[in-house]
Design a protein around this motif. Structure first.
Motif, short mmCIF file in Angstrom:
data_model
loop_
_atom_site.label_atom_id
_atom_site.label_comp_id
_atom_site.label_asym_id
_atom_site.label_seq_id
_atom_site.Cartn_x
_atom_site.Cartn_y
_atom_site.Cartn_z
N GLY A 239 0.77 -1.23 0.00
CA GLY A 239 0.00 0.00 0.00
C GLY A 239 0.80 1.28 0.00
N ALA A 240 2.14 1.19 -0.09
CA ALA A 240 2.99 2.38 -0.08
C ALA A 240 3.80 2.48 -1.36
N ALA A 241 4.05 3.70 -1.79
CA ALA A 241 4.87 3.93 -2.98
C ALA A 241 6.34 3.77 -2.61
N ARG A 242 7.04 2.91 -3.34
CA ARG A 242 8.47 2.70 -3.14
C ARG A 242 9.16 2.74 -4.50
N TRP A 243 10.49 2.69 -4.46
CA TRP A 243 11.27 2.71 -5.70
C TRP A 243 12.27 1.55 -5.67
N VAL A 244 12.48 0.92 -6.82
CA VAL A 244 13.45 -0.17 -6.95
C VAL A 244 14.34 0.10 -8.16
N THR A 245 15.50 -0.54 -8.19
CA THR A 245 16.42 -0.37 -9.31
C THR A 245 15.83 -0.98 -10.57
N ASP A 283 39.43 14.91 -4.09
CA ASP A 283 38.30 15.78 -3.74
C ASP A 283 37.66 16.25 -5.05
N GLN A 284 36.49 15.71 -5.38
CA GLN A 284 35.86 16.02 -6.65
C GLN A 284 34.38 15.70 -6.56
N LEU A 285 33.64 16.12 -7.58
CA LEU A 285 32.25 15.72 -7.70
C LEU A 285 32.20 14.36 -8.36
N THR A 286 31.39 13.45 -7.82
CA THR A 286 31.24 12.15 -8.45
C THR A 286 30.30 12.28 -9.64
N ALA A 287 30.23 11.22 -10.44
CA ALA A 287 29.46 11.27 -11.68
C ALA A 287 27.97 11.48 -11.45
N LYS A 302 31.90 1.37 -14.25
CA LYS A 302 31.66 1.97 -15.57
C LYS A 302 30.20 1.95 -15.98
N THR A 303 29.41 0.94 -15.58
CA THR A 303 28.06 0.81 -16.13
C THR A 303 26.95 0.57 -15.11
N LEU A 304 27.24 0.06 -13.93
CA LEU A 304 26.18 -0.22 -12.97
C LEU A 304 25.40 1.04 -12.63
N LYS A 305 24.10 0.90 -12.44
CA LYS A 305 23.26 2.04 -12.11
C LYS A 305 23.72 2.68 -10.80
N PHE A 306 23.58 4.00 -10.74
CA PHE A 306 23.89 4.70 -9.50
C PHE A 306 23.02 4.18 -8.36
N ASN A 307 23.62 4.12 -7.17
CA ASN A 307 23.00 3.64 -5.93
C ASN A 307 22.87 2.13 -5.87
N THR A 308 23.35 1.41 -6.89
CA THR A 308 23.42 -0.05 -6.79
C THR A 308 24.39 -0.42 -5.68
N ARG A 309 24.01 -1.40 -4.86
CA ARG A 309 24.90 -1.87 -3.80
C ARG A 309 25.65 -3.11 -4.28
N VAL A 323 29.48 -1.62 -0.84
CA VAL A 323 29.64 -0.25 -1.32
C VAL A 323 28.43 0.15 -2.16
N ARG A 324 28.25 1.45 -2.29
CA ARG A 324 27.19 2.01 -3.13
C ARG A 324 27.84 2.68 -4.34
N ILE A 325 27.35 2.39 -5.53
CA ILE A 325 27.92 2.97 -6.75
C ILE A 325 27.42 4.39 -6.93
N ASN A 326 28.35 5.35 -6.96
CA ASN A 326 27.97 6.75 -7.17
C ASN A 326 28.90 7.47 -8.14
N ASP A 327 29.78 6.70 -8.81
CA ASP A 327 30.75 7.33 -9.70
C ASP A 327 31.04 6.41 -10.88
N ARG A 328 31.69 6.93 -11.90
CA ARG A 328 32.06 6.16 -13.08
C ARG A 328 33.57 5.93 -13.14
N GLY A 329 33.98 4.78 -13.64
CA GLY A 329 35.37 4.38 -13.74
C GLY A 329 35.51 3.00 -13.11
N PRO A 330 36.70 2.47 -12.93
CA PRO A 330 37.97 3.01 -13.43
C PRO A 330 38.16 2.66 -14.91
N TYR A 331 38.91 3.49 -15.62
CA TYR A 331 39.13 3.27 -17.04
C TYR A 331 40.55 2.74 -17.27
N VAL A 332 40.83 1.66 -16.57
CA VAL A 332 42.11 0.96 -16.71
C VAL A 332 41.80 -0.50 -16.98
#
Length: 363
Positions: A239-245, A283-287, A302-309, A323-332
């Motif tokens: 009965g409640a509004a929620r959000w999922v990946t 020290d930077q802004l994440t993606a 590189k590709t997982l949705k933001f906030n994926t655990r 961990v929680r995904i909040n940035d893009r990389g690494p490109y190595v």
């Protein structure tokens, strides 16, 4: 007395010869001037003193410019880094005429900027800014990379951008929220159909942010409202509004042929694997627009949705962290995760730099 003075002079000359002979050949070219503009020839740590035992205060990426303030000592060059005295390994520094090398990779084709992004003339923050690409701008990746930088073409010209702020899927600005269009909390909006969880999913309280109020198990049937935002889909649970990946919702139950592929098209159907993981603390802004917090348990992918655990395990000692995904990389090549310092420290010593890990996507 004269003989003693001569003997002392000879010893001083001999000592000078020994010290000079012990310094690598590259030091000689850098030591010719007290102040010299140099460039990083690879990603290299900037430290408080001349040795790996000293604290790391930053990173230079290929092509980044730095001013040497004196002669190299035992393979380390003193530099001016952001207004303070620091040290960089001499072997990773080159002269002012350095041109970043590039390699061809499979990362070609369309990509979208996830933030307002500078288009630069070269692969580094010291390169001239050619234009600013607004968030959501489509660019074409040429396949050339230099460290974390990618060569692209755009409607504002060709140049280099930081790869952490590129997404393989289209990015658009979130529509302005209204109290009537997206109900939250305990109000139950109308639904338009059913979707199934393909893995254990967090029930988030909003379309963005890290607050969740429980989970649903794999195979759970979820009534959805038809509203998707920021990589999440709105559903109604008890009965409640929620959000999922969104990436972990399927039109058919898990196990059937129709649900074997990832709904996102970004490879998230694979929930476990192995790779190399590194760490960063710039020290930077994440993606996703957050300010990077080295003490938070976050990571770049590189590709997982933001906030994926993601659960990350060090097989060498059995330690794991989430961990929680909040940035893009690494490109190595070979690396799939770049952990915050806190997350990396939970499973290994930061002195290791890069370690093999096992990972499990939790949703």
């Amino acid at each position: 007395m004269i003989l003693q003075k001569l003997r002392g002079f000879s010893a001083t000359v001999a000592l000078g010869v020994v010290l000079t002979a012990g310094v690598p050949a590259i030091v000689g070219s850098i030591a010719q001037a007290a102040t010299t503009t140099l460039h990083a020839s690879a990603a290299v740590n900037v430290r408080t003193g001349p040795g790996t035992s000293n604290a790391r205060i930053g990173v230079l990426y290929p092509g980044d410019e730095v001013a040497a303030t004196g002669s190299s000592i035992n393979g380390w060059t003193p530099v001016n880094y952001q207004g303070r005295k620091a040290w960089v390994s001499t072997r990773y520094l080159a002269g002012g005429g350095y041109t970043p090398s590039t390699t061809t990779t499979s990362a070609t084709g369309s990509a979208w900027t996830t933030a307002n992004l500078n288009l630069r003339a070269g692969a580094g923050t010291t390169a001239r800014v050619l234009a600013t690409l607004p968030a959501g701008t489509e660019v074409n990746r040429t396949g050339k990379v230099s460290g974390d930088w990618a060569a692209v073409t755009s409607d504002k010209g060709s140049g280099w951008v930081h790869g952490n702020y590129l997404s393989a899927s289209q990015v658009s600005a979130a529509p302005a929220s209204t109290s009537s269009s997206v109900p939250t909390g305990n109000s139950a909006p109308s639904t338009v159909g059913t979707r199934y969880a393909t893995t254990t999913l967090n029930l988030w309280t909003a379309s963005s942010g890290s607050r969740y109020v429980g989970t649903v198990s794999k195979g759970t049937a979820l009534k959805y409202t038809g509203t998707a935002r920021g990589g999440r889909t709105q559903v109604v649970v008890k009965g409640a509004a929620r959000w999922v990946t969104s990436a972990y919702l399927s039109a058919s139950k898990p196990g059937s042929a129709a649900s074997s592929a990832s709904a996102s098209g970004e490879g998230q159907a694979t929930t476990t694997g192995s790779c190399l993981a590194s760490y960063y603390d710039e020290d930077q802004l994440t993606a996703n627009g957050e300010r990077f917090n080295t003490n938070a348990f976050t990571a770049a992918h590189k590709t997982l949705k933001f906030n994926t655990r993601v659960r990350v395990t060090n097989p060498a000692n059995g330690k794991s962290t989430v961990v929680r995904i909040n940035d893009r990389g690494p490109y190595v090549w070979g690396r799939c995760l770049d952990l915050s310092t806190a997350a990396f420290s939970a499973i290994a010593s930061t002195g290791s730099g890069v370690i093999p890990v096992r990972y499990t996507v939790l949703g």
